[in-house]
Design an enzyme around this catalytic site. Structure first.
Site, short mmCIF file in Angstrom:
data_model
loop_
_atom_site.label_atom_id
_atom_site.label_comp_id
_atom_site.label_asym_id
_atom_site.label_seq_id
_atom_site.Cartn_x
_atom_site.Cartn_y
_atom_site.Cartn_z
N ASP A 69 -1.35 -0.36 6.23
CA ASP A 69 -1.68 0.26 7.56
C ASP A 69 -2.96 0.77 7.94
O ASP A 69 -3.28 1.21 8.74
CB ASP A 69 -0.56 1.33 7.72
CG ASP A 69 -0.83 2.51 7.01
OD1 ASP A 69 -1.54 2.56 6.10
OD2 ASP A 69 -0.59 3.64 7.60
N ASP A 86 -6.84 -1.99 3.74
CA ASP A 86 -6.03 -3.17 3.47
C ASP A 86 -6.31 -4.30 4.02
O ASP A 86 -5.56 -5.31 3.53
CB ASP A 86 -4.62 -2.69 3.71
CG ASP A 86 -4.31 -1.38 3.28
OD1 ASP A 86 -4.38 -1.11 2.01
OD2 ASP A 86 -3.37 -0.46 3.96
N ASP A 94 0.69 -1.05 -0.12
CA ASP A 94 0.15 -0.09 -0.04
C ASP A 94 0.97 1.27 -0.10
O ASP A 94 1.97 1.23 0.39
CB ASP A 94 -1.04 0.16 1.12
CG ASP A 94 -1.71 1.03 1.40
OD1 ASP A 94 -2.48 1.73 0.16
OD2 ASP A 94 -1.80 1.85 2.51
#
Length: 636
Positions: free
Chosen positions: A523, A527, A328
Site C-alpha cells: 500500500d 511497494d 508488505d
C-alpha cells in the site's frame, strides 16, 4: 463556478451501442435485411431488385469491418475473426448476399456490444472525467477582498492564489494560506469523513470544500494534480489488452485451420463451392469474438461491485494460478492504523495535557500516526483546544500554535537537535513507532504506537494454502526485524524479510517469479517496483497514486475478504470464459461436419451460428451474476 454535484446518470447501454460506428452498421444491416425480405416476399421481386439493400450494406458496412479484420489477422498471424472475412468474401463471390449480410450483422453486432459494454464498465472513469474541476477563482491580488477572476483550471500556474468557495470542488492541489474549514476527500481517498483544513494544510484537487471559503496557493498545475493522476491511471487501465484475449487468438489460429480444412473437404466431396461457404459460415467464431470480452467485462463489473478496481484485466486469468503470495507489512496484514501503547512524559508534563495538545494539532495532518493520536485523545474524552496556525513541512515535523504555546510533533533526531536535554529523558525503545512532542521547544512526551494485525489475518493466512493452493507465504517489509517478526508470529507466517529497500523487494519478487506465478500486496510507494514486476500486483487502499498505478488491481477498503473475492473472481472468469470458447467451438465443429455432408445450407449455417453465439454470450454473462456468497472466507 465548479460546484460539487452528483455525477450524471451513466449513459444507457442502448445509447452507447447506437453511438458507435459498429452499432450504426448493425442497425443499418437489420434495416437492409428487412427491406430485402419485404421486396422478396411482400412485393415478389427477384434478382438485383430485391438484393440491392444487401449489396449496399455489404459494400458500405462490410468493407470497413473486413479491413479491421485483415489488420487484426496480420497483427495476430491469423486469428478467430479471419474466418468471418473469408465467409463474407465467399458469400459475395457466390452471390449469397443474404448470408454475407448476416455475417456483417454478426461481426458489427459483436464489436458494438463489446464496445458498449466496455464503455459501461468504464463508468468510473467517465464519472471522474465529468466530475473534474473545470474552472477556478484566481485572486486578482493577495487577498480574496481584492476580487477574483474565473479562469479555466488549465490556466492556474504554480504559485497562483486561488479562492475555493463553499461546497466547491478544489480545482488544484495546493496549500491553505488563509481560512479555516473542512474538506470532504472521501471520493479521492475512500476515507468516510471530512478533513479539517487550516493555514499550512495540504488540499487535493477534486475534494469538496465545506461551509467556509479557503484561499490556497497552487503547488502543482492541474494536469499534474492527484485528480488528474487518478484519471490517467484509469484511462491507461482501459487501454490494456487482456491476456486471456490473446489466448482466444491462439485458439482461433488452429480453429481457423480446422474450419478451412473442413470447408475444402466439403467442396472436394461435393464439387460445389457452396458447401465450402456453408462450412465457413457456421464456423464464424463469434464465441471467441464476443464471449471472451463479455466474460472479462462481467468480471470487472463483479469486482467493482465489491470495491475492487481491476486495472489490468489480464491479471484475472493469472490470479487463480498464483502459488507464492508476498505481503508488505503495513496496511495489508495490519490495519495500517497504529494505536497508542505508551505515553512517556517529560519533566513537568502530564499525559492527558500533552495528548490533548498533540491531538489538536494532528487534526490538520494526514500522517499515518495522526489518526492514532486523535483516536487516543477521543478514547480519553479529552477536550481539544483550538489551533490558530499549523504547518507541516518536510524535515520540520508538524507544528502549530495552541493557546499561545508552540507545539511540535517530530522524530527523535529532530527533538535532540532542538532540545539537547531530551537525550536524557527520551527512553530507548527496542521496537514500535513513536512521535516526540515538544512544547515551546522543550521535550514534553514520547508517544509509542504499534500497528496491530487485522483480526482476520491469521485465519486468512491459513485459508490461502487450504483453499487456493498457495504453497509459499512471506512478509517483505522495510520495517525493523523485531516489528516484522512480531507480526509474522501473530499471523502464522514463517518467512520474513525485514529492512528491505524497494530495490530489495524487487529482487525478491523477481527471484520467486522463476518458480511460478506470484502475487505482491502493498500500500506504499516503496511497494510499487515489486508490485509492477509481480505476476499479480494488488494495492490495498487507494492512498498512493504511484502504488495504484503499478498495481494490477486496487482493493479500495483494504480488506482481506475482498482479496479473497478477487481470487475467486479470477478463477470464475477464466472457467466461464473457457466454457464459452470451447463449448461454442465444439458446437460450431458439429455444425461444420453437418455442413460438410450437405445437411446445412449457408443460410441455415448462419442461423445456427447465431444460436451458438447467443448461447456463448449468455454463458459468458454468468460471470457477473452471482447467487449467494462468492468467497469461501469469512473473516468475521
Amino acid at each position: 463556478m465548479t460546484t460539487a454535484t452528483a455525477p450524471p446518470v451513466p449513459r444507457q447501454p442502448a445509447m452507447l451501442f447506437l453511438r458507435s460506428r459498429d452499432g450504426i452498421i448493425t442497425l443499418a444491416t437489420v434495416v437492409a435485411i428487412i427491406v430485402h425480405l419485404i421486396l422478396w416476399f411482400g412485393v415478389g421481386l427477384d434478382g438485383w431488385a430485391r438484393d440491392w439493400p444487401l449489396v449496399a450494406i455489404v459494400v458500405v458496412g462490410g468493407l470497413p469491418l473486413m479491413w479491421e479484420v485483415l489488420k487484426s489477422a496480420i497483427a495476430t498471424r491469423g486469428g478467430a475473426d479471419t474466418l468471418a472475412a473469408v465467409s463474407i468474401i465467399t458469400s459475395v463471390l457466390l452471390g449469397e448476399w443474404l448470408v454475407a449480410a448476416i455475417i456483417v450483422l454478426m461481426l458489427s453486432g459483436g464489436e458494438a456490444l463489446e464496445e458498449a459494454a466496455s464503455k459501461r464498465a468504464s463508468g468510473t472513469l467517465d464519472a471522474l472525467a465529468r466530475r473534474a474541476p473545470t474552472t477556478a477563482h484566481r485572486l486578482r491580488g493577495r487577498s480574496i477582498l481584492d476580487g477574483t477572476e474565473e479562469v479555466p483550471v488549465e490556466d492556474i500556474a504554480v504559485g497562483d492564489l486561488v479562492a475555493v468557495l463553499p461546497h466547491e470542488l478544489c480545482p488544484v492541489d495546493g496549500e491553505v494560506v488563509e481560512g479555516h474549514g473542512t474538506m470532504d476527500e472521501s471520493y479521492l481517498t475512500g476515507e468516510p469523513y471530512v478533513v479539517s483544513k487550516s493555514k499550512g494544510s495540504e488540499v487535493m484537487s477534486g475534494a469538496v470544500n465545506g461551509d467556509t471559503p479557503l484561499t490556497i496557493v497552487a503547488s502543482r498545475p492541474a494536469q499534474d494534480s492527484r485528480y488528474a493522476q487518478i484519471v490517467g491511471v484509469l484511462r491507461e487501465a482501459e487501454e490494456n489488452r487482456p491476456g486471456i484475449r490473446r489466448l482466444a487468438d491462439r485458439l482461433g489460429a488452429w480453429y481457423t485451420v480446422i474450419a478451412l480444412s473442413l470447408g475444402a473437404l466439403g467442396w472436394a466431396i461435393s464439387g460445389d463451392p457452396v458447401r465450402f461457404l456453408a462450412v465457413v459460415v457456421v464456423a464464424t467464431p463469434c464465441p471467441l469474438l464476443i464471449g471472451v470480452p463479455v466474460a472479462i467485462i462481467g468480471a470487472i463489473s463483479l469486482a467493482a461491485r465489491r470495491g475492487i478496481i481491476v486495472k489490468n484485466p489480464g491479471m484475472l486469468e493469472n490470479a487463480s494460478k498464483v502459488r507464492t503470495v508476498m505481503f508488505d507489512k503495513t496496511g495489508t496484514l495490519t490495519y495500517g492504523r497504529p494505536v497508542i501503547t505508551e505515553i512517556h512524559t517529560g519533566p513537568g508534563f502530564a499525559e492527558d495535557e500533552v495528548l490533548a495538545l498533540a491531538a489538536s494539532v494532528e487534526r490538520y495532518s494526514r500522517h499515518p500516526l495522526a489518526n492514532a493520536i486523535r483516536d487516543g485523545a477521543a478514547e480519553r474524552d479529552l477536550p481539544l483546544p483550538d489551533v490558530t496556525e499549523v504547518s507541516e513541512k518536510p524535515g520540520q515535523g508538524l507544528t502549530g500554535m495552541v493557546g499561545g504555546r508552540h507545539i511540535r510533533i517530530t522524530n527523535r533526531k529532530t527533538a535532540h537537535q532542538i532540545d539537547p536535554a531530551s537525550r536524557e529523558h527520551i527512553p530507548v525503545t527496542p521496537s514500535g513507532m513513536e512521535s516526540i512532542v515538544l512544547v515551546d521547544d522543550a521535550y514534553a512526551a514520547m508517544i509509542r504506537l504499534r500497528d496491530e494485525p487485522r483480526a482476520s489475518a491469521a485465519e486468512f493466512i491459513a485459508h490461502l494454502p487450504r483453499m487456493h493452493d498457495v504453497d509459499k507465504l512471506m512478509i517483505i517489509s522495510g520495517d525493523r526485524e523485531s516489528e516484522v517478526r512480531y507480526l509474522a508470529d501473530r499471523v502464522g507466517i514463517g518467512e520474513v524479510h525485514a529492512g528491505v529497500s524497494p530495490e530489495g523487494k524487487l529482487a525478491i519478487v523477481e527471484k520467486h517469479n522463476q518458480r511460478g506465478p506470484t502475487m505482491f500486496l502493498g500500500d506504499g510507494i516503496n511497494d510499487a517496483p515489486a508490485m509492477a514486476v509481480a505476476t499479480v500486483g494488488v494495492a490495498m487502499g487507494a492512498d498512493s497514486d504511484v502504488t495504484s498505478e503499478a498495481a494490477d488491481a486496487v482493493i479500495l477498503d483494504s480488506s482481506l475478504e475482498r482479496l479473497d473475492d478477487l481470487l475467486h473472481i479470477g478463477a470464475r472468469m477464466r472457467r466461464i470464459a473457457l466454457q464459452s470458447v470451447i463449448g461454442g467451438m465444439a458446437l460450431s465443429i458439429i455444425g461444420m461436419i453437418l455442413a460438410v455432408f450437405g445437411l446445412l445450407t449457408p443460410l441455415m449455417g448462419a442461423i445456427a451460428q447465431e444460436v451458438i453465439d447467443v448461447l456463448a454470450v449468455l454463458n459468458a454473462a454468468r460471470v457477473a451474476v452471482v447467487r449467494g456468497p462468492l468467497s469461501d472466507f469469512d473473516g468475521k
